[in-house]
Write an enzyme that holds these catalytic residues in place. Structure first.
Site, PDB file in Angstrom:
ATOM      1  N   GLY A 231      42.799  43.426  43.296  1.00  0.00           N
ATOM      2  CA  GLY A 231      41.686  43.543  44.160  1.00  0.00           C
ATOM      3  C   GLY A 231      41.954  44.554  45.103  1.00  0.00           C
ATOM      4  O   GLY A 231      42.747  44.744  45.599  1.00  0.00           O
TER       5      GLY A 231
ATOM      6  N   ARG B  26      26.363  23.025  58.480  1.00  0.00           N
ATOM      7  CA  ARG B  26      26.139  23.870  57.780  1.00  0.00           C
ATOM      8  C   ARG B  26      27.384  24.579  57.288  1.00  0.00           C
ATOM      9  O   ARG B  26      28.379  24.516  58.012  1.00  0.00           O
ATOM     10  CB  ARG B  26      25.208  25.097  58.237  1.00  0.00           C
ATOM     11  CG  ARG B  26      23.734  24.687  58.599  1.00  0.00           C
ATOM     12  CD  ARG B  26      22.769  24.473  57.445  1.00  0.00           C
ATOM     13  NE  ARG B  26      21.465  24.188  57.683  1.00  0.00           N
ATOM     14  CZ  ARG B  26      20.866  22.883  58.109  1.00  0.00           C
ATOM     15  NH1 ARG B  26      21.651  21.929  57.697  1.00  0.00           N
ATOM     16  NH2 ARG B  26      19.762  22.846  58.246  1.00  0.00           N
TER      17      ARG B  26
ATOM     18  N   LYS C  93      42.259  42.945  36.118  1.00  0.00           N
ATOM     19  CA  LYS C  93      42.464  42.404  34.879  1.00  0.00           C
ATOM     20  C   LYS C  93      43.327  43.066  33.832  1.00  0.00           C
ATOM     21  O   LYS C  93      43.420  42.367  32.737  1.00  0.00           O
ATOM     22  CB  LYS C  93      41.024  42.383  34.187  1.00  0.00           C
ATOM     23  CG  LYS C  93      40.204  41.452  34.988  1.00  0.00           C
ATOM     24  CD  LYS C  93      38.664  41.493  34.479  1.00  0.00           C
ATOM     25  CE  LYS C  93      37.622  40.521  35.312  1.00  0.00           C
ATOM     26  NZ  LYS C  93      36.234  40.318  34.821  1.00  0.00           N
TER      27      LYS C  93
ATOM     28  N   THR D 178      46.948  43.717  50.118  1.00  0.00           N
ATOM     29  CA  THR D 178      46.175  42.567  49.902  1.00  0.00           C
ATOM     30  C   THR D 178      45.537  41.946  51.408  1.00  0.00           C
ATOM     31  O   THR D 178      46.157  41.855  52.223  1.00  0.00           O
ATOM     32  CB  THR D 178      46.773  41.493  49.112  1.00  0.00           C
ATOM     33  OG1 THR D 178      45.995  40.316  49.148  1.00  0.00           O
ATOM     34  CG2 THR D 178      48.317  41.095  49.806  1.00  0.00           C
ATOM     35  N   ILE D 179      44.189  41.635  51.139  1.00  0.00           N
ATOM     36  CA  ILE D 179      43.819  41.038  52.573  1.00  0.00           C
ATOM     37  C   ILE D 179      44.504  39.605  52.602  1.00  0.00           C
ATOM     38  O   ILE D 179      44.333  39.045  53.718  1.00  0.00           O
ATOM     39  CB  ILE D 179      42.256  40.624  52.216  1.00  0.00           C
ATOM     40  CG1 ILE D 179      41.846  39.903  51.327  1.00  0.00           C
ATOM     41  CG2 ILE D 179      41.497  41.977  52.291  1.00  0.00           C
ATOM     42  CD1 ILE D 179      40.319  39.320  51.474  1.00  0.00           C
ATOM     43  N   ASP D 180      45.171  39.191  51.528  1.00  0.00           N
ATOM     44  CA  ASP D 180      45.660  37.558  51.700  1.00  0.00           C
ATOM     45  C   ASP D 180      46.866  37.806  52.513  1.00  0.00           C
ATOM     46  O   ASP D 180      47.381  36.501  52.867  1.00  0.00           O
ATOM     47  CB  ASP D 180      46.026  37.110  50.307  1.00  0.00           C
ATOM     48  CG  ASP D 180      44.705  36.920  49.445  1.00  0.00           C
ATOM     49  OD1 ASP D 180      43.622  37.239  49.961  1.00  0.00           O
ATOM     50  OD2 ASP D 180      44.890  37.236  48.173  1.00  0.00           O
TER      51      ASP D 180
ATOM     52  N   GLY E  12      48.967  44.511  44.362  1.00  0.00           N
ATOM     53  CA  GLY E  12      49.504  43.464  45.007  1.00  0.00           C
ATOM     54  C   GLY E  12      50.477  42.774  43.924  1.00  0.00           C
ATOM     55  O   GLY E  12      51.286  43.764  43.387  1.00  0.00           O
TER      56      GLY E  12
ATOM     57  N   ARG F 223      36.572  41.751  52.193  1.00  0.00           N
ATOM     58  CA  ARG F 223      37.323  42.823  51.667  1.00  0.00           C
ATOM     59  C   ARG F 223      36.741  44.285  51.633  1.00  0.00           C
ATOM     60  O   ARG F 223      37.469  45.341  51.486  1.00  0.00           O
ATOM     61  CB  ARG F 223      37.389  42.413  49.724  1.00  0.00           C
ATOM     62  CG  ARG F 223      38.328  41.340  49.454  1.00  0.00           C
ATOM     63  CD  ARG F 223      39.069  41.736  48.392  1.00  0.00           C
ATOM     64  NE  ARG F 223      38.586  42.325  47.408  1.00  0.00           N
ATOM     65  CZ  ARG F 223      38.446  41.804  46.116  1.00  0.00           C
ATOM     66  NH1 ARG F 223      38.970  40.600  45.800  1.00  0.00           N
ATOM     67  NH2 ARG F 223      38.232  42.330  45.081  1.00  0.00           N
TER      68      ARG F 223
HETATM   69  O1  F6P Z   1      43.557  38.489  46.267  1.00  0.00           O
HETATM   70  C1  F6P Z   1      42.387  39.037  47.050  1.00  0.00           C
HETATM   71  C2  F6P Z   1      41.222  37.897  46.891  1.00  0.00           C
HETATM   72  O2  F6P Z   1      40.058  38.715  47.593  1.00  0.00           O
HETATM   73  C3  F6P Z   1      41.405  36.626  47.304  1.00  0.00           C
HETATM   74  O3  F6P Z   1      41.270  36.428  48.534  1.00  0.00           O
HETATM   75  C4  F6P Z   1      40.098  36.070  46.449  1.00  0.00           C
HETATM   76  O4  F6P Z   1      40.539  34.631  46.039  1.00  0.00           O
HETATM   77  C5  F6P Z   1      40.348  36.769  45.182  1.00  0.00           C
HETATM   78  O5  F6P Z   1      40.796  38.233  45.371  1.00  0.00           O
HETATM   79  C6  F6P Z   1      38.785  37.080  44.778  1.00  0.00           C
HETATM   80  O6  F6P Z   1      38.994  37.722  43.506  1.00  0.00           O
HETATM   81  P1  F6P Z   1      37.668  38.435  42.817  1.00  0.00           P
HETATM   82  O7  F6P Z   1      37.491  39.754  43.386  1.00  0.00           O
HETATM   83  O8  F6P Z   1      38.159  38.711  41.402  1.00  0.00           O
HETATM   84  O9  F6P Z   1      36.521  37.602  42.889  1.00  0.00           O
END
Ligand code: F6P
Length: 374
Positions: free
Chosen positions: A19, A292, A81, A151-153, A128, A301
């Site tokens: 990602g 909400r 993928k 990774t943003i995570d 990642g 991202r």
């Molecule tokens: O690993 C980065 C991330 O943005 C996660 O925070 C999120 O769960 C996932 O990728 C989303 O993946 P995709 O872009 O395949 O929807």
């Protein structure tokens, strides 16, 4: 593994996998300009390992680097993928004609052939944990590889920070500041769902930065009662709103993560999402406080990297090139105790760096009255 130093490595490839995140282009720029300055030539692989499998590789020059430092995404494209060790090459017809089974093949040898045909002697891989796992396979097969974690995570094992994370936190913080003002106006509970997969780093940092009243992260299973109590007490004390920052992977005690979709074509098929909506419904029903939710999703991202991520990306790209020049390959650049270092490419494979309950930021958040639902 060791390779000859810079003068003998004449041509390198650079690839961005998994990602995307803000700062990828800044790393590409740091790597390419450094390589060109020491007499190497560079090719870029399009769309991560998919481009390597499909032989979509192009030359990169100085002109390609103009204006990309501040640009989000990746000029090379990415793909989350394509695992070269297990690449789908066919599928039986779906029922009732067949069983829909997918056939996989190991196409790593083909990837190496594509690189050799272009005269590539080493590769810088930006990605990642999944991307690093494949990079380690290529390294074992004899290709000198250096990895740069992204990774943003912020959940890559072996490094305490990844580029892209701080930008995502900034974006989420700004969004929550905005949600706070509208929640104040309407005396609502506002639930903001952020990304992060199984790690709560984005929620923890953005939650603290925006003064969220409740932060829910995957590492601390939550109960609803403390959340209801917090909201009711805030109302009684005249607080106009309650801001809840929830990680997409947050999970109620004894419950399960909410899955938004399953993508069977992806090596990591689970996509989390939906906990924000679920929480808003529970809160409104139990407390009577109008609620909400907002799901920030891929907004976190995209877009231009923050100044700190541009700096970090440049440092990491430069360190990757230093490792290549020193012949230190089969390694991933990392930050440990605030210093640049390197670890084995295999180290992040199949592991995630999660928030620990003793993290000082959790303690600091609790000290200002934030509830984690435990
Ligand atoms: O690993 C980065 C991330 O943005 C996660 O925070 C999120 O769960 C996932 O990728 C989303 O993946 P995709 O872009 O395949 O929807």
């Amino acid at each position: 593994m060791s390779i000859a130093t810079c003068p003998l490595v004449k041509r390198i490839a650079v690839l961005t996998g998994g990602g995307d995140c803000p700062g990828l282009n800044a790393v590409i720029r740091a790597v390419v300009l450094d390589a060109l300055s020491c007499g190497m030539s560079v090719v870029g692989v399009e769309d991560g390992y998919l481009g390597l499998i499909e032989n979509r590789i192009r030359d990169l020059g100085e002109n390609d680097m103009v204006g990309i430092l501040a640009r989000g995404g990746t000029i090379l494209g990415s793909n989350n993928k394509s695992n070269p060790s297990k690449f789908p090459v066919g599928q039986n017809p779906p029922p009732p004609l067949g069983d829909g089974k997918i056939t996989y093949a190991d196409v790593t040898g083909k990837c190496l052939d594509h690189l050799r045909a272009r005269g590539v002697q080493a590769m810088v891989v930006i990605g990642g944990d999944g991307t690093m796992t494949s990079a380690a396979t290529f390294s074992r097969m004899g290709l000198p590889v250096v990895g740069v974690p992204k990774t943003i995570d912020n959940d890559i094992q072996g490094t305490e920070i990844t580029f892209g994370f701080q930008t995502a936190v900034d974006t989420a913080t700004e969004a929550m500041d905005r949600c706070r003002t509208t929640a104040d106006s309407h005396h609502r509970a506002m639930i903001v769902e952020v990304m992060g997969r199984n790690a709560g780093w984005i929620a923890l940092h953005a939650g603290v930065a925006s003064g969220a009243d409740v932060i829910l992260i995957p590492e601390i299973p939550f109960r609803m009662e403390p959340i209801y109590t917090k909201i009711i007490h805030r109302g009684k004390r005249g607080r106009k709103s309650t801001l809840v920052c929830v990680s997409e992977g947050a999970v109620p005690l004894g419950g399960a993560k909410i899955v938004a979709r399953v993508d069977p074509t992806s090596p990591d098929p689970i996509r989390l999402g939906g906990v924000g909506k679920w929480l808003a419904e529970q809160i409104e029903e139990a407390t009577g406080v109008e609620s909400r939710y907002a799901v920030l999703g891929h907004v976190q991202r995209g877009g231009t990297p923050s100044a700190s991520d541009r700096v970090l990306s440049t440092l990491l790209g430069n360190h990757a090139m230093k490792l290549l020049r020193e012949g230190k390959v089969g390694r991933m650049v990392a930050v440990q105790h605030g210093r640049l270092t390197d670890i084995d490419l295999d180290e992040p494979a199949g592991r995630q760096r999660l928030v620990t309950p003793g993290d000082p930021l959790i303690e600091a958040a609790r000290a200002v009255g934030t509830t984690f639902g435990d």
